[in-house]
Design a protein around this motif. Structure first.
Motif, mmCIF file in Angstrom:
data_model
loop_
_atom_site.group_PDB
_atom_site.id
_atom_site.type_symbol
_atom_site.label_atom_id
_atom_site.label_comp_id
_atom_site.label_asym_id
_atom_site.label_seq_id
_atom_site.Cartn_x
_atom_site.Cartn_y
_atom_site.Cartn_z
ATOM 1 N N SER A 1 0.832 -1.206 0.000
ATOM 2 C CA SER A 1 0.000 0.000 0.000
ATOM 3 C C SER A 1 0.864 1.253 0.000
ATOM 4 C CB SER A 1 -0.883 0.047 1.242
ATOM 5 O OG SER A 1 -1.454 -1.196 1.465
ATOM 6 N N TYR A 2 0.163 2.358 -0.072
ATOM 7 C CA TYR A 2 0.785 3.661 0.118
ATOM 8 C C TYR A 2 1.434 3.657 1.503
ATOM 9 C CZ TYR A 2 1.058 8.769 0.492
ATOM 10 O OH TYR A 2 1.484 10.046 0.640
ATOM 11 N N GLY A 3 2.672 4.127 1.595
ATOM 12 C CA GLY A 3 3.349 4.143 2.893
ATOM 13 C C GLY A 3 4.232 2.935 3.142
ATOM 14 N N ALA A 4 4.243 1.999 2.236
ATOM 15 C CA ALA A 4 5.130 0.840 2.385
ATOM 16 C C ALA A 4 6.588 1.294 2.326
ATOM 17 C CB ALA A 4 4.852 -0.169 1.285
ATOM 18 N N VAL A 5 7.483 0.495 2.932
ATOM 19 C CA VAL A 5 8.883 0.911 3.049
ATOM 20 C C VAL A 5 9.816 -0.089 2.376
ATOM 21 C CG1 VAL A 5 10.767 1.371 4.671
ATOM 22 C CG2 VAL A 5 8.426 2.077 5.218
ATOM 23 N N LEU A 6 10.704 0.442 1.544
ATOM 24 C CA LEU A 6 11.767 -0.384 0.987
ATOM 25 C C LEU A 6 13.022 -0.024 1.778
ATOM 26 C CD1 LEU A 6 12.542 -2.346 -1.356
ATOM 27 C CD2 LEU A 6 13.349 -0.315 -2.557
ATOM 28 N N ASN A 7 13.646 -1.022 2.352
ATOM 29 C CA ASN A 7 14.702 -0.778 3.334
ATOM 30 C C ASN A 7 15.962 -1.547 2.942
ATOM 31 O OD1 ASN A 7 16.099 -0.307 5.661
ATOM 32 N ND2 ASN A 7 14.460 -0.969 7.068
ATOM 33 N N LEU A 8 17.022 -0.806 2.648
ATOM 34 C CA LEU A 8 18.313 -1.472 2.475
ATOM 35 C C LEU A 8 18.968 -1.402 3.847
ATOM 36 C CD1 LEU A 8 20.473 -2.801 0.714
ATOM 37 C CD2 LEU A 8 21.300 -0.539 0.093
ATOM 38 N N THR A 9 18.862 -2.504 4.573
ATOM 39 C CA THR A 9 19.206 -2.468 5.996
ATOM 40 C C THR A 9 20.715 -2.397 6.222
ATOM 41 O OG1 THR A 9 19.352 -4.852 6.149
ATOM 42 C CG2 THR A 9 17.187 -3.875 6.544
ATOM 43 N N ALA A 10 21.060 -2.092 7.442
ATOM 44 C CA ALA A 10 22.477 -2.013 7.809
ATOM 45 C C ALA A 10 23.143 -3.383 7.692
ATOM 46 C CB ALA A 10 22.610 -1.503 9.240
ATOM 47 N N THR A 11 22.339 -4.449 7.766
ATOM 48 C CA THR A 11 22.905 -5.793 7.672
ATOM 49 C C THR A 11 23.027 -6.267 6.218
ATOM 50 O OG1 THR A 11 20.692 -6.686 7.937
ATOM 51 C CG2 THR A 11 22.041 -6.517 9.927
ATOM 52 N N GLY A 12 22.661 -5.389 5.278
ATOM 53 C CA GLY A 12 22.885 -5.740 3.872
ATOM 54 C C GLY A 12 21.764 -6.515 3.222
#
Ligand SMILES: *[C@@H]1O[C@H](CO)[C@@H](O)[C@H](O)[C@H]1NC(C)=O
Ligand SMILES: *[C@@H]1O[C@H](CO)[C@@H](O)[C@H](O)[C@H]1NC(C)=O
Ligand SMILES: *[C@@H]1O[C@H](CO)[C@@H](O)[C@H](O)[C@H]1NC(C)=O
Ligand SMILES: *[C@@H]1O[C@H](CO)[C@@H](O)[C@H](O)[C@H]1NC(C)=O
Ligand SMILES: *[C@@H]1O[C@H](CO)[C@@H](O)[C@H](O)[C@H]1NC(C)=O
Ligand SMILES: *[C@@H]1O[C@H](CO)[C@@H](O)[C@H](O)[C@H]1NC(C)=O
Ligand SMILES: *[C@@H]1O[C@H](CO)[C@@H](O)[C@H](O)[C@H]1NC(C)=O
Ligand SMILES: *[C@@H]1O[C@H](CO)[C@@H](O)[C@H](O)[C@H]1NC(C)=O
Ligand SMILES: *[C@@H]1O[C@H](CO)[C@@H](O)[C@H](O)[C@H]1NC(C)=O
Ligand SMILES: *[C@@H]1O[C@H](CO)[C@@H](O)[C@H](O)[C@H]1NC(C)=O
Ligand SMILES: *[C@@H]1O[C@H](CO)[C@@H](O)[C@H](O)[C@H]1NC(C)=O
Ligand SMILES: *[C@@H]1O[C@H](CO)[C@@H](O)[C@H](O)[C@H]1NC(C)=O
Length: 818
Positions: free
Chosen positions: A113-124
């Motif tokens: 949905s709107y507001g979803a997050v794509l996260n390139l995390t610190a752990t790779g």
């Protein structure tokens, strides 16, 4: 410009995910939230929104990745796509050119949905989380020393490590596309989406795969059956001929040289197409088309369906019985296939029988048995519960008792061989289930007998009491009501609609389609979306009798070339018939020069002629009771969207027992199409053959039988036929306003001869409709010794042709010469 404007206004300084096109990379601990916070964003004319993390390239087609939603924008997907950019690397929003072409997607089965997050995390790890925090998709690369994310020049989304080597890449997880230079490795698959609007993966239907033997396109999953293969060793690489790699030259699918951005896509219908940017996106290659025709695709017409010509779909019908075993999944989308009305059941094999079809073949025919005869093949299928059909291919032409037998347990589209092979090379038996007849009570008769006698006795007594009460309370019942009730009790009637239902379906009878001899016809739409035509028969004196006749006769007849009755309604004195809707209306709209909507080509006319002939042949010869139509004319021949013809309106038909021509007391039919024997009162099915002959002639000449806009000697088309026949100038009759008809004039002249045969004055000399069908199929020739007297002085009377009050006129004619 809704989205981007917000972006620039509110977020540019604060929080705008801006990565320039020169460096479409990101470091660890970067997040992108699916809101207006993207700098590279675009809103298209249809409401679709693109929010790009990166764009690789500037000006022209460029790769980008980010969130994308199509149309109504209720859910978003994380994609790699190709977009058009202008010189400032802004996404071009022009609707006609700029639409993003999706070449890879992370979450096509799980939109966010709107507001979803794509996260390139610190752990790779690259993680996609929906707005509720649930993880929708992840690269699972934690602990693999990922250093950053890169969108490469090729359109590959890469997670790389400190040494810049690839840890994870989107190329390893192809969806339904390959971009230029991308390879399909052994073990990888392309799976198409469900449809062009629903991008969910269509699991278990079509797939494209590379094995150690080559490239295979499959259908089904249990096990997959290949419908296309290209044998070689190596991997598949989408590459233009000019850039073939020497290492594995056979692994390349040659496609037209790319002058611009290209990608290859496995389509929902099993085609493998190449798209190229040429001012707009267009298909430059349909890669299987050298080997496969439209009907060769295993689901060209869906399951259990027949495909002929250029993907014309229909359900199998039994020509010998009148029972319908298959029904279209959707009448208005015949390519979705057919389903068994009564499913096959293994514990009732004694109720199974076979539909027989000639000249059909399945894409995956393999000989399960070799050198057997048809009966052995059929029996083998009857004896194996999981067998759905027996496909038999005749061996050597001369030897009919020996051939190959295939016993599929899943039935895909069967392809008609008509256009490829000469007649009669295969025979197919499709297994069908009859409805089990109720178990007979004969077994424990003695016990049952006692119980039955008692039960029936009590029931009868009760009925008597109830009947008495009803009689007392409702002594005076309206005639119409009683009749209305009794109508519903006739067995084998099609669906009964209530008047209220019909009112809803036809939106209060406000879309009038036309007016026939028996009443007005309205258009309607059923709840399932299928369109229907409702014929209202109200207010006519003789309606009741003909109504029942029509409901009973049509309701039980099913044939591709006959209009299907879907239901009826009886309300007070009103009577309605509900027919399937034929979108191109009746034939008279299409054949007369001057008022036709479109000039039909010869091929199309030929098809219509054959359809009508088949429909009539079925009525005359294949029904349990012979049915004479009695009113064949262009107004009663209806056309669907593909100009498949169906004979309609059995309102005037009268059931006649086989071999028993009857004497009719009242004349039926339409002036102009009536056979001369109406004058002598011996009426057989040959009156339909005559009317068919007139319709045929009208179609071939593009004019009405009686046309006073012509010179006087040509008013009557039969006079013209007479003259041209005698002078041997039949080609002069061919529709002059159609170039295509003129081009095919020699074939048309042959057809005029068929019409002449049908128009023989002596009805015994006319062919039966099944003979006409054979002639049209080229397995029989027109009788050579035809009588050339097509006109009858008694029918020459022009007043006769014009007079509307048929009964009166015919009464006088009948009383005359008899
Ligand atoms: C990623 O980190 C490197 C080194 O710390 C830095 O040079 C580069 O600018 C960063 N890239 C982005 C897109 O922030
Ligand atoms: C590029 O497109 C953007 C957005 O459509 C527009 O604002 C910008 O003016 C365009 N630039 C040029 C040079 O056409
Ligand atoms: C991104 O992932 C990290 C580690 O998994 C987490 O701490 C952080 O909150 C996430 N960021 C967002 C915006 O969800
Ligand atoms: C990551 O792991 C999950 C759970 O094991 C799995 O469902 C998912 O397909 C994996 N993702 C990728 C991109 O392989
Ligand atoms: C990203 O990919 C391109 C090739 O498309 C390459 O030239 C570039 O060095 C890569 N960037 C990083 C940071 O790996
Ligand atoms: C990077 O390369 C060096 C030298 O080849 C190697 O020692 C190191 O293990 C590599 N790092 C990763 C994460 O592969
Ligand atoms: C949205 O989907 C429709 C139907 O497939 C398509 O015609 C249209 O181009 C799509 N719009 C965008 C912006 O991709
Ligand atoms: C898309 O197709 C899938 C699989 O057939 C189905 O479950 C889903 O409901 C469809 N989505 C829409 C929006 O029609
Ligand atoms: C066939 O067998 C199944 C399972 O034994 C049973 O449920 C079903 O009712 C049977 N069908 C018939 C037609 O006897
Ligand atoms: C029935 O046919 C299936 C599929 O063709 C086959 O696998 C199976 O062995 C056959 N069963 C018998 C009893 O012949
Ligand atoms: C067809 O005939 C040829 C020669 O008579 C023979 O060799 C071949 O086996 C036959 N094929 C079949 C399928 O009967
Ligand atoms: C097809 O061929 C078989 C065997 O040659 C024959 O028995 C059958 O009658 C033929 N059918 C037609 C319609 O010609």
């Amino acid at each position: 410009m809704r989205g981007p404007r917000y972006c620039f206004a509110l977020f540019f300084i604060l929080n705008c995910y801006s990565t320039t096109s020169d460096h479409p990379t990101a470091n660890l601990s970067t997040t992108w939230t699916n809101t207006e916070s993207f700098c590279h964003a675009a809103v298209f004319g249809d409401g679709s929104i693109v929010r790009a993390n990166f764009i690789r390239g500037s000006s022209g087609p460029s790769f980008a990745c980010g969130f994308y939603c199509n149309g109504s924008c209720t859910s978003y997907l994380f994609y790699v796509f190709i977009v058009q950019t202008n010189s400032t690397s802004a996404i071009d929003e022009q609707q006609s050119t700029g639409f993003p072409q999706v070449v890879w997607s992370a979450n096509r089965d799980h939109p966010v949905s709107y507001g979803a997050v794509l996260n390139l995390t610190a752990t790779g790890e690259l993680v996609l989380q929906d707005v509720d925090g649930s993880t929708v998709w992840s690269t699972n690369t934690t602990g693999k020393s990922v250093a950053g994310l890169n969108l490469t020049n090729d359109g590959n989304l890469v997670l790389f490590d400190v040494n810049s080597s690839v840890v994870w890449q989107s190329f390893d997880y192809p969806t339904d596309c390959l971009v230029l230079g991308q390879r399909l490795f052994q073990g990888q698959q392309l799976i198409p989406s469900v449809s062009s609007t629903n991008w969910t993966a269509q699991q278990g239907l079509y797939s494209l795969e590379v094995t150690d033997e080559g490239l295979f396109a499959y259908v089904g999953s249990n096990p997959p059956l290949s419908y296309y293969d290209k044998l070689f060793s190596g991997n598949v690489c989408l590459s233009s001929l000019s850039s073939v790699e020497p290492s594995d030259p056979y692994g390349v699918i040659p496609i037209p040289g790319a002058s611009s951005a290209q990608y290859m896509k496995l389509m929902p219908d099993g085609h493998l197409k190449v798209f190229e940017w040429q001012e707009s996106w267009s298909v430059v290659a349909d890669l299987f088309s050298d080997h496969l025709g439209e009907c060769n695709y295993p689901l060209a017409c869906g399951r259990n369906a027949l495909c002929s010509g250029n993907q014309q779909c229909r359900c199998p019908v039994s020509s010998s019985t009148r029972i319908d075993y298959f029904r279209a999944v959707n009448d208005w989308q015949p390519n979705l296939g057919c389903f068994e009305i009564t499913p096959l059941t293994c514990n009732a094999t004694q109720d199974q029988t076979f539909i027989e079809l000639e000249n059909f073949i399945s894409f995956n025919f393999v000989a399960d048995m070799k050198r057997v005869d048809t009966e052995t093949c059929k029996q083998a299928c009857a004896n194996n519960c999981s067998c759905k059909a027996a496909l038999f291919q005749y061996g050597n032409g001369s030897d009919s008792s020996s051939g190959d037998c295939y016993l599929p347990f899943e039935l895909f589209t069967l392809m008609n061989l008509d256009t490829f092979v000469i007649h009669n090379s295969t025979i197919t038996f499709i297994k069908v289930q009859n409805v089990r007849s109720p178990p007979s009570a004969s077994k424990s008769r003695s016990n049952l007998g006692v119980i039955l006698t008692f039960t029936i006795g009590s029931v009868l007594f009760l009925l008597g009491v109830i009947g008495f009460l009803i009689n007392v309370t409702r002594k005076r019942r309206l005639d119409t009501q009683r009749e209305e009730e009794s109508l519903g009790e006739v067995l084998g009637l099609p669906n009964r609609f209530s008047y209220e239902e019909l009112k809803t379906i036809t939106e209060n009878f406000n879309k009038k389609l036309g007016e026939g001899g028996f009443g007005v016809v309205f258009k309607g739409t059923l709840e399932d979306g299928s369109k229907i035509a409702v014929k209202c028969l109200g207010g006519l004196g003789q309606v009741n009798k003909s109504f029942l006749a029509e409901v009973q006769s049509i309701g039980s007849i099913h044939h591709v070339n006959l209009v299907t009755l879907r239901g009826f309604c009886a309300w007070k004195s009103q009577r309605f018939l509900v027919y399937e809707f034929m979108s191109n209306g009746s034939l008279d709209r299409w054949i007369y020069h001057g008022d036709r909507e479109k000039v039909l080509e010869w091929k199309c006319r030929k098809k219509i002629i054959r359809d009508v002939a088949k429909g009539l042949a079925y009525l005359h010869e294949d029904c349990r009771q012979k049915i004479i139509h009695l009113d064949i004319k262009p107004q009663n021949i209806l056309l669907d969207s593909e100009f498949n013809a169906r004979v309609s309106d059995f309102g005037l038909s009268k059931l006649i027992d086989r071999n028993q021509p009857q004497v009719m007391t009242t004349v039926r039919g339409t002036p102009g199409y009536l056979a001369p024997e109406w004058l002598s009162s011996v009426i057989t099915e040959k009156v339909d053959v005559y009317s068919f002959g007139i319709v045929l002639l009208e179609m071939l000449c593009g004019r009405k039988k009686f046309d006073i806009s012509q010179p006087e000697e040509s008013w009557n088309l039969l006079d013209v036929l007479q003259k041209c026949w005698e002078q041997g100038t039949l080609q002069d009759m061919v529709d002059k306003y159609s170039k295509d008809m003129q081009t095919h004039s020699s074939e048309v002249v042959e057809m005029i001869k068929v019409a002449s045969w049908c128009l023989q004055y002596d009805f015994t000399k006319r062919p039966s409709m099944s003979m006409v069908v054979k002639v049209l199929e080229g397995v029989m020739k027109v009788e050579s010794n035809l009588d050339s007297n097509f006109t009858d002085p008694r029918l020459q009377n022009t007043a006769f042709e014009h007079d509307k009050d048929m009964t009166q006129l015919m009464a006088s004619v009948l009383s005359g010469p008899r």
